[in-house]
Design a protein around this motif. Sequence first.
Motif, PDB file in Angstrom:
ATOM      1  N   ASP A  66     -12.605  53.786  30.641  1.00 58.06           N
ATOM      2  CA  ASP A  66     -11.578  54.442  29.901  1.00 58.06           C
ATOM      3  C   ASP A  66     -10.761  53.527  28.931  1.00 58.06           C
ATOM      4  O   ASP A  66     -10.230  53.581  28.204  1.00 58.06           O
ATOM      5  CB  ASP A  66     -10.648  55.089  30.961  1.00 58.06           C
ATOM      6  CG  ASP A  66     -11.710  56.398  31.572  1.00 58.06           C
ATOM      7  OD1 ASP A  66     -12.512  56.834  30.748  1.00 58.06           O
ATOM      8  OD2 ASP A  66     -11.364  56.810  32.595  1.00 58.06           O
ATOM      9  N   GLU A  67     -10.289  52.250  29.855  1.00 52.07           N
ATOM     10  CA  GLU A  67      -9.501  51.217  29.161  1.00 52.07           C
ATOM     11  C   GLU A  67      -9.943  50.840  27.897  1.00 52.07           C
ATOM     12  O   GLU A  67      -9.381  50.642  26.880  1.00 52.07           O
ATOM     13  CB  GLU A  67      -9.146  50.173  30.141  1.00 52.07           C
ATOM     14  CG  GLU A  67      -8.291  50.604  31.439  1.00 52.07           C
ATOM     15  CD  GLU A  67      -8.125  49.607  32.459  1.00 52.07           C
ATOM     16  OE1 GLU A  67      -7.455  49.487  33.383  1.00 52.07           O
ATOM     17  OE2 GLU A  67      -9.222  48.648  32.552  1.00 52.07           O
ATOM     18  N   LYS A  68     -11.337  50.547  27.874  1.00 49.82           N
ATOM     19  CA  LYS A  68     -12.009  50.122  26.865  1.00 49.82           C
ATOM     20  C   LYS A  68     -11.763  51.011  25.460  1.00 49.82           C
ATOM     21  O   LYS A  68     -11.742  50.656  24.339  1.00 49.82           O
ATOM     22  CB  LYS A  68     -13.637  49.774  27.181  1.00 49.82           C
ATOM     23  CG  LYS A  68     -13.800  48.505  27.891  1.00 49.82           C
ATOM     24  CD  LYS A  68     -15.291  48.426  27.945  1.00 49.82           C
ATOM     25  CE  LYS A  68     -15.480  47.001  28.825  1.00 49.82           C
ATOM     26  NZ  LYS A  68     -16.847  46.935  28.865  1.00 49.82           N
ATOM     27  N   LYS A  69     -11.955  52.309  25.955  1.00 49.42           N
ATOM     28  CA  LYS A  69     -12.032  53.239  24.879  1.00 49.42           C
ATOM     29  C   LYS A  69     -10.464  53.327  24.289  1.00 49.42           C
ATOM     30  O   LYS A  69     -10.122  53.408  23.033  1.00 49.42           O
ATOM     31  CB  LYS A  69     -12.287  54.537  25.368  1.00 49.42           C
ATOM     32  CG  LYS A  69     -13.897  54.850  25.771  1.00 49.42           C
ATOM     33  CD  LYS A  69     -14.064  56.059  26.417  1.00 49.42           C
ATOM     34  CE  LYS A  69     -15.686  56.157  26.714  1.00 49.42           C
ATOM     35  NZ  LYS A  69     -15.839  57.700  27.386  1.00 49.42           N
ATOM     36  N   GLN A  70      -9.463  53.125  25.408  1.00 48.29           N
ATOM     37  CA  GLN A  70      -8.068  53.422  24.671  1.00 48.29           C
ATOM     38  C   GLN A  70      -7.925  52.249  23.822  1.00 48.29           C
ATOM     39  O   GLN A  70      -7.178  52.137  22.798  1.00 48.29           O
ATOM     40  CB  GLN A  70      -7.154  53.320  25.933  1.00 48.29           C
ATOM     41  CG  GLN A  70      -7.311  54.545  26.576  1.00 48.29           C
ATOM     42  CD  GLN A  70      -6.370  54.285  27.656  1.00 48.29           C
ATOM     43  OE1 GLN A  70      -5.346  53.952  27.895  1.00 48.29           O
ATOM     44  NE2 GLN A  70      -6.913  55.311  28.870  1.00 48.29           N
TER      45      GLN A  70
END
Length: 383
Positions: free
Chosen positions: A349-353
Motif C-alpha cells: 500500500d505504501e509503495k502504491k501511495q
Amino acid sequence: MAKRDYYEVLGVSKSASPEEIKKAYRKKAIQFHPDKNPGDKAAEENFKEAAEAYEVLSNPEKRQRYDQFGHSGLGGGQGGFSGHDMSMDDIFSMFGDIFGGGFGGFGGFGSGGGRTHRRTNRGSNLRVKASLTLKEIAHGAEKKIKVKKYVTCDSCHGSGAKGSNGYSSCSTCHGSGQVTRISNTFLGQMQTTSTCPTCGGEGQIITHKCDKCHGEGIVRGEEIINIKIPPGVAEGMQLSVSGKGNAARRGGVPGDLLVLINEVKDPELIRDENDLIYNLYVSFPDLALGTTAEIPTVDNKVKVKVDAGTQPEKILRLRGKGLPDLNGYGRGDLLVRIHVWVPKKLSNDEKKQMEKLQESDNFSAKNVGSEDRNFFDKVKDMF
C-alpha cells in the motif's frame, strides 16, 4: 617540549609577593645574562624563559589566570607572550627599569653578596582527571577526588627531626645554605656562590631523625580534595589547584594538583566550541506538512516548529542554548540540523501511495530552483 611551571622557573612559591617575584627575576636575569655567559645558548634560553615567567607573574590579571588554568589560560589572545620569540633588546626594553638602568651591561649589576639564601624544598605536582558531562560544563561543577600522595608527617610536623633539639646549624655554610669561592682569573678575582654540599642548601643538619618519616618530613597518605571547575571548560584543558600536590620535604612548599578535563561524550548533542549541534531526523510527510519536534538541551527539552516545506539539511538556530564562554563572553547556540528519514522497506500500500506521489509534478526534482541548489553551499559557509 612542555613549558615549565613559571613559579619553578623563578624559584618562588605560589604565595610569593610581587616584590619577591621581582627580586627572583632579577637574580635569574643576572645569573643567565648574556654578558656573563657569552655564546652560551642554554643560558640565553634560560634568560628568555625567566623573562617570560616574570611577564606573566608580575601582571595580576595574567597571574590569576595562570594560577587557575595554567599555561592554557594564557592562550587564545589572552595577551601573553613567549620570551623565546623575543630578542634581547625587546626584553631589555620591557624590563630594564627593574635594574636601575644597569640592564644594558653586566658590569652594572650587584649581586648583594653576604645575604643568607637557604634552599626551599618544593613538593612535586600531581595530575588527576576530572570527567564532566555537558551539563556540568554548562553550569560549572564541584568534584571531590580522593588523592594518594605525600603528606606532612604528623609526628615531627614536617621538620624531619625527632624533637626540637633534633637538628643543628650546618658547620660548612654556617646556616646560610650556600658556600662562596673566590678564584683568580685574567680579569681579576671572581666570586662564585653555590649550594652547600653538606646540607644541600637547607642550612641545617638533622642529628636525630624522626622515627616515622626517617628525616624526610613527609609520609605516604591520602586526601579528599574539593575541586571547583568553572563553566565553559573544554576537553584537554588543565586546571591548577595551588598547594594540593605532594607535600615537600622538611617543611617546604607543597606542589600543585593539576586537573585534566575529560569531556564525557553526550549521546545526543555534539559540541563545536561553544555551540551545540543536534541532528533531528524527520519523516518526509512531516517535512512536507510541517510538524513540532522535541529537542534536548543541556538543561531540559524544548519544542521547535518545523515549517511545512522545510528542506533537508536546513539549520534551525536556538540562540543562547549552547555552552557559556570560559571568559564570560556570552553563550553559544544550539544548532538543529534537519535530516529526512527514509524507510528502508515499504508495504504494498505504501509503495502504491509513493508511486502516485512520484507521478505528481509537484514532487519532481525538476522544480528545484537555483536558490535551492545553492543551499548546501550556504550550510557549508555557516559552519
